[in-house]
Design a protein around this motif. Structure first.
Motif, PDB file in Angstrom:
ATOM      1  N   LEU A  97       0.538  -1.292  -0.297  1.00 36.84           N
ATOM      2  CA  LEU A  97       0.319  -0.474   0.084  1.00 36.84           C
ATOM      3  C   LEU A  97       0.714   0.988  -0.118  1.00 36.84           C
ATOM      4  CD1 LEU A  97      -2.632   1.294   0.306  1.00 36.84           C
ATOM      5  CD2 LEU A  97      -2.953   1.070   2.804  1.00 36.84           C
ATOM      6  N   LEU A  98       1.992   1.743   0.302  1.00 40.40           N
ATOM      7  CA  LEU A  98       2.554   2.155   1.247  1.00 40.40           C
ATOM      8  C   LEU A  98       3.376   2.461  -0.016  1.00 40.40           C
ATOM      9  CD1 LEU A  98       3.798   2.697   4.737  1.00 40.40           C
ATOM     10  CD2 LEU A  98       1.941   3.409   3.388  1.00 40.40           C
ATOM     11  N   LEU A 101       0.846   4.331  -2.753  1.00 44.68           N
ATOM     12  CA  LEU A 101       1.252   5.648  -2.315  1.00 44.68           C
ATOM     13  C   LEU A 101       2.525   6.543  -2.755  1.00 44.68           C
ATOM     14  CD1 LEU A 101      -1.803   7.220  -1.610  1.00 44.68           C
ATOM     15  CD2 LEU A 101      -0.672   7.108   1.803  1.00 44.68           C
ATOM     16  N   ARG A 122     -10.616  -2.280   4.575  1.00 45.44           N
ATOM     17  CA  ARG A 122     -10.540  -4.161   5.078  1.00 45.44           C
ATOM     18  C   ARG A 122     -10.148  -3.740   6.289  1.00 45.44           C
ATOM     19  NH1 ARG A 122      -7.471  -4.132   0.077  1.00 45.44           N
ATOM     20  NH2 ARG A 122      -5.835  -2.800   1.194  1.00 45.44           N
ATOM     21  N   SER A 154      -3.775  -7.322  22.381  1.00 43.19           N
ATOM     22  CA  SER A 154      -3.682  -6.224  22.268  1.00 43.19           C
ATOM     23  C   SER A 154      -2.666  -4.623  21.276  1.00 43.19           C
ATOM     24  CB  SER A 154      -3.236  -5.504  23.917  1.00 43.19           C
ATOM     25  OG  SER A 154      -2.722  -4.162  24.014  1.00 43.19           O
ATOM     26  N   ALA A 155      -0.952  -5.859  20.629  1.00 45.64           N
ATOM     27  CA  ALA A 155      -0.630  -5.466  19.327  1.00 45.64           C
ATOM     28  C   ALA A 155      -1.485  -5.227  18.412  1.00 45.64           C
ATOM     29  CB  ALA A 155       0.339  -6.516  19.340  1.00 45.64           C
ATOM     30  N   HIS A 158      -4.393  -2.256  18.896  1.00 50.93           N
ATOM     31  CA  HIS A 158      -2.655  -0.676  18.642  1.00 50.93           C
ATOM     32  C   HIS A 158      -2.756  -0.075  17.789  1.00 50.93           C
ATOM     33  CE1 HIS A 158      -1.895  -0.900  22.793  1.00 50.93           C
ATOM     34  NE2 HIS A 158      -1.769   0.628  23.199  1.00 50.93           N
ATOM     35  N   ALA A 159      -2.301  -1.477  16.486  1.00 53.93           N
ATOM     36  CA  ALA A 159      -1.476  -1.593  15.386  1.00 53.93           C
ATOM     37  C   ALA A 159      -3.541  -0.968  14.153  1.00 53.93           C
ATOM     38  CB  ALA A 159      -1.212  -2.831  14.457  1.00 53.93           C
ATOM     39  N   ALA A 162      -3.668   2.986  15.254  1.00 54.84           N
ATOM     40  CA  ALA A 162      -3.195   3.193  14.429  1.00 54.84           C
ATOM     41  C   ALA A 162      -2.714   3.327  12.856  1.00 54.84           C
ATOM     42  CB  ALA A 162      -1.696   3.338  14.811  1.00 54.84           C
ATOM     43  N   ALA A 165      -6.345   5.294  11.965  1.00 53.99           N
ATOM     44  CA  ALA A 165      -6.067   6.713  12.385  1.00 53.99           C
ATOM     45  C   ALA A 165      -5.669   7.346  11.228  1.00 53.99           C
ATOM     46  CB  ALA A 165      -5.645   7.082  13.622  1.00 53.99           C
ATOM     47  N   TRP A 166      -4.467   7.151  10.934  1.00 53.71           N
ATOM     48  CA  TRP A 166      -3.725   7.522   9.705  1.00 53.71           C
ATOM     49  C   TRP A 166      -4.731   7.130   8.265  1.00 53.71           C
ATOM     50  CZ3 TRP A 166      -1.820   3.983   5.467  1.00 53.71           C
ATOM     51  CH2 TRP A 166      -1.736   5.416   4.097  1.00 53.71           C
ATOM     52  N   GLU A 169      -6.709  10.154   7.858  1.00 54.53           N
ATOM     53  CA  GLU A 169      -6.466  11.474   8.093  1.00 54.53           C
ATOM     54  C   GLU A 169      -5.596  11.755   6.568  1.00 54.53           C
ATOM     55  OE1 GLU A 169      -2.300  11.336  10.858  1.00 54.53           O
ATOM     56  OE2 GLU A 169      -1.156  11.720   8.927  1.00 54.53           O
ATOM     57  N   SER A 170      -5.959  10.650   5.801  1.00 58.23           N
ATOM     58  CA  SER A 170      -4.717  10.581   4.904  1.00 58.23           C
ATOM     59  C   SER A 170      -5.617  10.507   3.611  1.00 58.23           C
ATOM     60  CB  SER A 170      -3.499   9.326   4.387  1.00 58.23           C
ATOM     61  OG  SER A 170      -2.614   9.115   5.215  1.00 58.23           O
ATOM     62  N   ALA A 173      -6.321  14.562   3.850  1.00 57.57           N
ATOM     63  CA  ALA A 173      -4.970  15.373   2.993  1.00 57.57           C
ATOM     64  C   ALA A 173      -4.883  14.950   1.393  1.00 57.57           C
ATOM     65  CB  ALA A 173      -3.560  14.259   3.524  1.00 57.57           C
ATOM     66  N   LEU A 174      -5.425  13.859   1.071  1.00 61.51           N
ATOM     67  CA  LEU A 174      -5.762  13.467  -0.744  1.00 61.51           C
ATOM     68  C   LEU A 174      -7.072  14.036  -0.998  1.00 61.51           C
ATOM     69  CD1 LEU A 174      -5.550  10.190  -1.531  1.00 61.51           C
ATOM     70  CD2 LEU A 174      -4.210  11.463  -1.976  1.00 61.51           C
TER      71      LEU A 174
ATOM     72  N   PHE B  36       9.358   1.525   4.858  1.00 61.75           N
ATOM     73  CA  PHE B  36       7.733   0.316   4.466  1.00 61.75           C
ATOM     74  C   PHE B  36       8.925  -0.677   3.534  1.00 61.75           C
ATOM     75  CE2 PHE B  36       6.997   2.596   0.582  1.00 61.75           C
ATOM     76  CZ  PHE B  36       7.477   3.798   0.543  1.00 61.75           C
ATOM     77  N   PHE B  88      -4.875  -4.599  -5.240  1.00 62.31           N
ATOM     78  CA  PHE B  88      -3.551  -5.147  -4.838  1.00 62.31           C
ATOM     79  C   PHE B  88      -3.288  -5.887  -3.408  1.00 62.31           C
ATOM     80  CE2 PHE B  88      -0.892  -4.149  -1.173  1.00 62.31           C
ATOM     81  CZ  PHE B  88      -1.915  -3.865  -0.389  1.00 62.31           C
ATOM     82  N   LEU B  98       5.135 -11.648  17.591  1.00 66.64           N
ATOM     83  CA  LEU B  98       3.711 -11.856  18.010  1.00 66.64           C
ATOM     84  C   LEU B  98       3.765 -13.659  18.016  1.00 66.64           C
ATOM     85  CD1 LEU B  98       1.338  -9.539  16.738  1.00 66.64           C
ATOM     86  CD2 LEU B  98       2.616  -9.561  18.359  1.00 66.64           C
ATOM     87  N   MET B 151       2.724  11.108   2.908  1.00 67.42           N
ATOM     88  CA  MET B 151       1.893  10.767   3.609  1.00 67.42           C
ATOM     89  C   MET B 151       2.402   9.236   4.454  1.00 67.42           C
ATOM     90  SD  MET B 151      -1.576  10.964   1.158  1.00 67.42           S
ATOM     91  CE  MET B 151      -1.928  12.498   0.214  1.00 67.42           C
ATOM     92  N   THR B 152       3.074   8.593   3.268  1.00 63.71           N
ATOM     93  CA  THR B 152       3.921   7.559   3.660  1.00 63.71           C
ATOM     94  C   THR B 152       4.514   7.222   5.087  1.00 63.71           C
ATOM     95  OG1 THR B 152       5.835   7.622   2.382  1.00 63.71           O
ATOM     96  CG2 THR B 152       3.904   6.764   1.813  1.00 63.71           C
ATOM     97  N   HIS B 158       2.999   6.821  12.894  1.00 59.86           N
ATOM     98  CA  HIS B 158       1.253   6.504  13.637  1.00 59.86           C
ATOM     99  C   HIS B 158       2.323   5.020  14.008  1.00 59.86           C
ATOM    100  CE1 HIS B 158      -1.658   9.402  11.911  1.00 59.86           C
ATOM    101  NE2 HIS B 158      -1.843   9.469  12.848  1.00 59.86           N
ATOM    102  N   ALA B 162       2.149   3.830  17.610  1.00 57.78           N
ATOM    103  CA  ALA B 162       1.499   2.555  17.968  1.00 57.78           C
ATOM    104  C   ALA B 162       2.101   1.430  19.132  1.00 57.78           C
ATOM    105  CB  ALA B 162       0.811   2.088  16.925  1.00 57.78           C
ATOM    106  N   TRP B 166       2.014   0.165  22.705  1.00 56.68           N
ATOM    107  CA  TRP B 166       2.370  -1.275  22.922  1.00 56.68           C
ATOM    108  C   TRP B 166       2.939  -2.174  23.656  1.00 56.68           C
ATOM    109  CZ3 TRP B 166       4.560  -6.270  21.076  1.00 56.68           C
ATOM    110  CH2 TRP B 166       3.745  -6.660  21.091  1.00 56.68           C
ATOM    111  N   GLU B 169       3.126  -0.912  27.569  1.00 56.85           N
ATOM    112  CA  GLU B 169       2.336  -1.464  27.985  1.00 56.85           C
ATOM    113  C   GLU B 169       2.397  -3.401  28.524  1.00 56.85           C
ATOM    114  OE1 GLU B 169      -1.532  -1.555  26.024  1.00 56.85           O
ATOM    115  OE2 GLU B 169      -1.848  -3.145  25.711  1.00 56.85           O
TER     116      GLU B 169
END
Lengths: 179, 179
Positions: A97-98, A101, A122, A154-155, A158-159, A162, A165-166, A169-170, A173-174, B36, B88, B98, B151-152, B158, B162, B166, B169
């Motif tokens: 994805l990154l 992008l 997803r 929990s991992a 958290h992931a 995040a 949120a990203w 935000e993105s 921005a787009l 990434f 993709f 993990l 963005m990337t 982010h 996170a 984690w 914690e």
DNA sequence: AGGTACATGTAAGTAGTTACATGATTAC
DNA sequence: GTAATCATGTAACTACTTACATGTACCT
């Protein structure tokens, strides 16, 4: 330095919880480790055959249906601990994805927006899945394994938080870019 | 359904920024996409040879030192856009940390603590690296690519925040377990 | 002269996916 | 009877890493 087969680790680990068939190993990995691990049949059956040949697992007979149930041998138990203790090298990062992008200008604002929106869907699905696991865990009798399982859960939480949120935000921005 | 070679996408993308040698492609990917993406020489050189044979890149002569400088051809430019636009499929997850933590009871509290502490160090290093990239970007002239690059970068920020939360914690949870 | 960065490539091995092929058992 | 689930396995393929092998150019 040779990276240890992680498949063997996953299979031995699954059998350490309870003896099961190859099919059930796959199901256990998909259901329980799904948010951070995956194995295909094409890996599991050869791995089981290899582990059996080395005496790390043995067939304990036939299960409820027709398959062979595998269990850890004492030597398999030791090997599992050894594999777990080995210094572990994080896999080189590869985030498709990154990567897309990053070259987003070639792709155009609209297509990038779609890319991120799909990722948002997803991630929301993944978050809902984790929520389900979390609520199930509340009603389970605590086992000695549970504290560790909750940490991996929990991992994931958290992931995904995040990531959500990203993504929000993105996408914003787009939108600002596209105007 | 065949997963498209991501290496070709990364190489074409790198050459879309500016023409360069294979060595420089590797350096660009390591330096700029490092948080990434990754590619090894063993992938890049064969990929460049294949792309050249298909007319997607061409040698534009010899660079400052001795290597061949590759540039996108118009056909390569189109192919890049096509690859970027392809739906993709996210890679199946495989998180070795993990996986080990899930079977943490077999490993013991102390070893788990070490595992997480090492991860904490790695993540802090990654966070510092991202901070450096962020501060450099502040002084750069904005280019049409910059919004996407930021963005990337934000994705990395982010994710590392996170991960740090984690880890802290979970280390605390292990401490509580060990008492 | 010695070291570092630039540069290219191959070979061997590992890891993993996907598709195919087959069949038993259970639930409706 | 038929569909879903349980079950096992192989073969072809793709992707990727690591180690090796080799050499140039520049700086000190």
């Amino acid at each position: 330095m040779a990276r240890v087969s992680q498949t063997r680790l996953a299979v031995l680990g699954a059998l350490s919880v309870r003896p099961m068939t190859g099919y059930a190993v796959r199901a256990a990995i998909t259901d329980t480790l799904g948010h951070f691990w995956s194995e295909s049949f094409g890996q599991i059956y050869p791995a089981l055959a290899g582990l059996e040949a080395e005496g790390l697992v043995r067939r304990t007979g036939v299960g409820a249906t027709s398959g062979a149930v595998f269990a850890l041998t004492p030597s398999g138990q030791r090997t599992l601990r050894g594999l777990l203790a080995e210094p572990f090298v994080p896999a080189p990062p590869r985030n498709g994805l990154l990567l897309r992008l990053f070259f987003g200008r070639q792709l155009g604002v609209e297509a990038c927006r779609e890319l991120l929106t799909e990722a948002l869907n997803r991630t929301r699905t993944a978050a809902a899945q984790l929520e389900r696991v979390r609520s199930e865990s509340t009603y389970e009798d605590p086992t000695p394994d549970q504290p560790y399982w909750l940490m991996t859960l929990s991992a994931g939480e958290h992931a995904t938080r995040a990531q959500l949120a990203w993504l929000e935000e993105s996408i914003a921005a787009l939108d600002a870019l596209g105007e």
